[in-house]
Design an enzyme around this catalytic site. Structure first.
Site, PDB file in Angstrom:
ATOM      1  N   LYS A  76       0.846  -1.198   0.000  1.00  0.00           N
ATOM      2  CA  LYS A  76       0.000   0.000   0.000  1.00  0.00           C
ATOM      3  C   LYS A  76       0.876   1.241   0.000  1.00  0.00           C
ATOM      4  O   LYS A  76       1.339   1.686   1.046  1.00  0.00           O
ATOM      5  CB  LYS A  76      -0.886  -0.001   1.250  1.00  0.00           C
ATOM      6  CG  LYS A  76      -2.207  -0.686   1.024  1.00  0.00           C
ATOM      7  CD  LYS A  76      -3.044  -0.713   2.271  1.00  0.00           C
ATOM      8  CE  LYS A  76      -4.020   0.416   2.336  1.00  0.00           C
ATOM      9  NZ  LYS A  76      -5.117   0.328   1.380  1.00  0.00           N
TER      10      LYS A  76
HETATM   11  N1  PMP Z   1      -7.152  -3.462  -2.973  1.00  0.00           N
HETATM   12  C1  PMP Z   1      -6.887  -2.146  -2.952  1.00  0.00           C
HETATM   13  C2  PMP Z   1      -6.299  -1.510  -4.175  1.00  0.00           C
HETATM   14  C3  PMP Z   1      -7.176  -1.388  -1.812  1.00  0.00           C
HETATM   15  O1  PMP Z   1      -6.901  -0.080  -1.786  1.00  0.00           O
HETATM   16  C4  PMP Z   1      -7.772  -2.018  -0.697  1.00  0.00           C
HETATM   17  C5  PMP Z   1      -8.173  -1.241   0.515  1.00  0.00           C
HETATM   18  N2  PMP Z   1      -7.140  -0.625   1.129  1.00  0.00           N
HETATM   19  C6  PMP Z   1      -8.025  -3.394  -0.747  1.00  0.00           C
HETATM   20  C7  PMP Z   1      -7.689  -4.080  -1.895  1.00  0.00           C
HETATM   21  C8  PMP Z   1      -8.540  -4.111   0.448  1.00  0.00           C
HETATM   22  O2  PMP Z   1      -7.519  -4.209   1.386  1.00  0.00           O
HETATM   23  P1  PMP Z   1      -7.790  -4.489   2.923  1.00  0.00           P
HETATM   24  O3  PMP Z   1      -8.705  -5.645   2.980  1.00  0.00           O
HETATM   25  O4  PMP Z   1      -6.476  -4.814   3.521  1.00  0.00           O
HETATM   26  O5  PMP Z   1      -8.428  -3.250   3.454  1.00  0.00           O
END
Ligand code: PMP
Length: 309
Positions: free
Chosen positions: A160
């Site tokens: 991220k």
């Molecule tokens: N894919 C992307 C591109 C995202 O930004 C997110 C949310 N942050 C997710 C998937 C889901 O991730 P998570 O379950 O860790 O929130």
């Protein structure tokens, strides 16, 4: 809630300060080039226990560390320090409601896009947990994006990083301009990857199917949670594999998921109706179990909740 949204407290570089004082240098690499890594972490208020529970905190901090290491940002904060900042700022705001928390490590100072530091950190709790309009919809009308998902040999979607969201931005803005709620993005090989800020699942013949992580997908904590609920609680078969575009048009159910979005059904893709155009049965069951899990009421799975107070 003690503080209104505008007057909330932010943790910034070691201090809890009012939002207005939480400012950064405009010349910093985070400001100029999106040189930062972050997490979006949910906390759920438990009325009976008068306790606020953070969901899968260690998993979020472990992913944040992986993102920091991959981008070679200076290793300035330990997981313990990150956790303490997280708890301290929520306590300072006295939140007793569901919240989302943004925790970001950023390149501060006067360097450039390849500087490794100095690394700052902020932690910002957000009381209105569902921040984007598409996260508040009952079901989503999606398109397949004309944009291609970033890939592991360009900008890894596995982590991220703030700058990764320019790819998401292009895809989301195109979708909304064309009358859709959001979009599903294909990877460089033309296989389904994920939404601009969420992961995707489909249901085919009673089986849950989701693109494998190596198909240009974030290592999503919600995706992992849903796989475990499906296997261990609902006893469903789960396939992590490449997904073709036409499977989106032929599936029985589909949903997008993420910490903020939780589980949100997809009603159509490129105007092909998904199932009967409503929330499907398996999606509903998963949603019920998901909400039990994040609020610590799912005895069949690990205890993923950390009490803040
Ligand atoms: N894919 C992307 C591109 C995202 O930004 C997110 C949310 N942050 C997710 C998937 C889901 O991730 P998570 O379950 O860790 O929130």
């Amino acid at each position: 809630m003690k503080t209104s949204i505008k007057n909330r407290f932010i943790w910034l570089n070691g201090k809890v300060v009012p939002l207005q004082e939480a400012t950064i240098n405009v010349l910093s690499p985070t400001s100029q080039f999106g040189a930062n890594v972050f997490e979006g972490i949910r906390c759920y208020w438990n009325e009976e226990e008068e306790q606020l529970y953070a969901f899968r905190l260690d998993d979020h901090f472990n992913r944040l560390k992986r993102s920091q290491r991959l981008l070679e940002l200076d290793d300035t904060y330990t997981i313990e320090e990150m956790k303490k900042a997280f708890v301290d700022v929520i306590k300072a705001n006295e939140y007793k409601e569901d919240i989302a928390v943004r925790q970001t490590l950023f390149v501060d100072g006067f360097g450039t896009w390849h500087s490794s530091g100095p690394v700052g950190m902020f932690v910002a709790p957000i009381p209105k947990a569902k921040t984007n309009p598409e996260y508040n919809k009952k079901g989503l009308n999606c398109c397949v994006s004309s944009w291609q998902r970033i890939n592991d040999n360009s900008m890894s979607p596995r982590i991220k990083c703030g700058a990764n969201y320019i790819n998401s931005r292009m895809a989301q803005r195109e979708a909304v301009k064309n009358g859709y709620d959001t979009t599903i993005i294909l990877n460089k090989d033309g296989k389904v990857s994920e939404g601009p800020g969420s992961c995707l699942f489909i249901v085919r013949d009673g089986k849950l199917v989701t693109p494998q992580i190596t198909d240009s997908v974030l290592e999503s904590i919600t995706r992992d949670t849903i796989i475990q609920i499906a296997r261990d609680v609902l006893k469903l078969e789960v396939e992590e594999r490449s997904v073709d575009r036409t499977e989106l048009y032929m599936c029985d159910e589909a949903f997008l998921c993420g910490s903020a979005m939780e589980i949100t059904p997809v009603f159509s893709v490129d105007r092909y109706q998904v199932g009967n155009g409503e929330c499907g049965e398996i999606t509903s069951e998963l949603h019920v179990e998901y909400l039990k899990t994040v609020t610590g009421k799912q005895p069949k799975l690990d205890n993923w909740s950390t009490g803040i107070y």
